[in-house]
Design a protein around this motif. Sequence first.
Motif, PDB file in Angstrom:
ATOM      1  N   GLY A  78      46.173  45.124  43.480  1.00 46.71           N
ATOM      2  CA  GLY A  78      45.318  44.226  42.738  1.00 46.71           C
ATOM      3  C   GLY A  78      46.032  42.959  42.379  1.00 46.71           C
ATOM      4  N   PRO A 120      45.492  39.364  39.967  1.00 44.71           N
ATOM      5  CA  PRO A 120      44.675  38.571  39.067  1.00 44.71           C
ATOM      6  C   PRO A 120      44.326  37.214  39.606  1.00 44.71           C
ATOM      7  CG  PRO A 120      46.934  38.781  38.221  1.00 44.71           C
ATOM      8  CD  PRO A 120      46.803  39.697  39.394  1.00 44.71           C
ATOM      9  N   GLY A 129      42.853  36.828  42.344  1.00 45.69           N
ATOM     10  CA  GLY A 129      41.666  36.980  43.167  1.00 45.69           C
ATOM     11  C   GLY A 129      41.973  37.229  44.610  1.00 45.69           C
ATOM     12  N   SER A 147      42.332  43.113  47.687  1.00 49.30           N
ATOM     13  CA  SER A 147      42.148  44.368  46.982  1.00 49.30           C
ATOM     14  C   SER A 147      41.938  45.479  47.996  1.00 49.30           C
ATOM     15  CB  SER A 147      40.929  44.277  46.052  1.00 49.30           C
ATOM     16  OG  SER A 147      40.621  45.541  45.519  1.00 49.30           O
ATOM     17  N   PRO A 197      34.049  44.820  43.619  1.00 55.62           N
ATOM     18  CA  PRO A 197      34.660  43.737  42.845  1.00 55.62           C
ATOM     19  C   PRO A 197      34.948  44.126  41.407  1.00 55.62           C
ATOM     20  CG  PRO A 197      32.333  43.288  43.243  1.00 55.62           C
ATOM     21  CD  PRO A 197      32.689  44.489  44.058  1.00 55.62           C
ATOM     22  N   ARG A 244      38.667  44.002  39.849  1.00 54.13           N
ATOM     23  CA  ARG A 244      38.981  43.175  38.688  1.00 54.13           C
ATOM     24  C   ARG A 244      39.673  43.989  37.603  1.00 54.13           C
ATOM     25  NH1 ARG A 244      34.332  41.695  37.722  1.00 54.13           N
ATOM     26  NH2 ARG A 244      33.791  43.001  35.925  1.00 54.13           N
ATOM     27  N   ARG A 245      39.241  45.225  37.418  1.00 50.45           N
ATOM     28  CA  ARG A 245      39.873  46.067  36.398  1.00 50.45           C
ATOM     29  C   ARG A 245      41.316  46.377  36.773  1.00 50.45           C
ATOM     30  NH1 ARG A 245      34.839  50.330  35.611  1.00 50.45           N
ATOM     31  NH2 ARG A 245      33.522  48.964  34.299  1.00 50.45           N
ATOM     32  N   ALA A 268      43.223  44.544  38.647  1.00 55.65           N
ATOM     33  CA  ALA A 268      43.975  43.293  38.505  1.00 55.65           C
ATOM     34  C   ALA A 268      44.320  43.032  37.048  1.00 55.65           C
ATOM     35  CB  ALA A 268      43.160  42.138  39.080  1.00 55.65           C
ATOM     36  N   GLU A 269      43.388  43.314  36.155  1.00 57.81           N
ATOM     37  CA  GLU A 269      43.650  43.104  34.738  1.00 57.81           C
ATOM     38  C   GLU A 269      44.733  44.052  34.237  1.00 57.81           C
ATOM     39  OE1 GLU A 269      39.810  43.661  33.073  1.00 57.81           O
ATOM     40  OE2 GLU A 269      39.096  41.630  33.548  1.00 57.81           O
TER      41      GLU A 269
END
Length: 484
Positions: free
Chosen positions: A159, A161, A163, A166, A171, A175-176, A178-179
């Motif tokens: 992941g 952040p 963008g 993945s 998505p 995003r989770r 990546a966070e």
Amino acid sequence: MTQQGVRWTADQVLALAPDAASREAAGRLATAGPWSEVGSTDGGTVWGVCRGGGGGPYRTVVDVADASGPACTCGCPSLRYPCKHALGLLLLWTGGDGAVPEGEPPAWAERWVSGRREDAEAAAGTETAETGAAETEAAGAEAVETGAAGAEAAAGAAGDPSGSVSRTRDPVAARRRAERRAERITAGATELEQRLADLLRGGLAEAEQTGYAWWEETAARMVDAQAPGLASRVRELGSTASSGPDWPVRLLEECALLHLLDQGWLRRDRLPQDLAATVRTRVGLPATADGPAVRDQWLILAQYDSVDARLTTRRVWLYGTETGRTALLLSYGAAGRAPELTLPVGLSLDAELSTYPGGGRRRAALGKRFAPPAPVEIRPKGVTPSQALARYGRALRDDPWLESVPVTLEQVVPVPDGDSWQLADASGGTALPLTPAFGNRAGLWRLVALSGGVPVQVFGECGHRGFTPLTAWPAGPGQAVSLN
């Protein structure tokens, strides 16, 4: 002959070699004695049968005209690619003295070339379906370029952040992840800041006493935080301590750069877009080549490998003859094995490139190729040594952690400077010192012999340690000479 009717030079052939031992062995096979049934076509196929020292003879075929790049096959058991037989056959072919006559290929050579090209056409038909997998591989390679090991790079692809790639097309899940990874990196960067503060508070002399174990333990903490770029820089700090005269100065400088990278990550939301992308890459996050595809005749300026215990990294510098842009291609191989991408220095490649994000946008991904590499008379535009230094200074504004920039020097002469060497402006201006590592290479004497006291054109990398020549062109007409 190639499709353009011009044979490669010996330097272009030797640039394909995976290591120095292969180059030396190929030189011994570059005579007609060991070979039989040799021949070539003007379409770029070369073949022959070589007497083997063990279980030979070995049938060898090289396809130099395929748009996907030079390829070869050989009956020998060597794990090196290309093997010494393929390189020796190409060296024999470059001689142009009739040792490799033109003719029709035998059935065994024709079968391999035809099969390879059919496979390439079939692969092109499925290229769209495989785009996701290719992007994931590129993301892992990007993490490796920041200094991560293969396993760390694979973890990095989980992941990003920024963008980028993945492992899933969901998505929300991407995003989770990546966070969560961003949170782990932030915790790691915060811990690293505290460790650097403790180091400086106790004095740099303590770094000499603690030994390498402290640095390795700190690097392991950064791996746990999924920040392989930070881990790599910490390991470099460990090797700097007690590394010779003035090591405290170098260690303090590197600590300052690492502190700057930490602060860049912790304040990435306040940075300009390109600088923030550079910070993410330096920390170790993967990225994709999101720049628009640019088609050009790309002059192959230089190719060289750097090797460590875990990875072989190949760097290929290209120059767009129409756009005037300089681009860097990176490819990777497992330890002890050469990367697959091979582009002979001095030729030109009609292809598309897409750039990666970050300051300067020099790194690029090779896209569609429209023709095999071909000889060209064009040379890159050059600058003076003082202009080269100014270019490096400007590049540091976009990427403060940049080791060097690609530069072509115009009208310079290699001259001794005490125990070292420098490239002096022929017009009487400034001079650039050569990096100490280059002063111990055979390439230095090749450069001196090429010049003979006459100004030459030299491409290389200019940075805070000096200038590293990679390729040179003689005064007047002449082929590019690799200095690796």
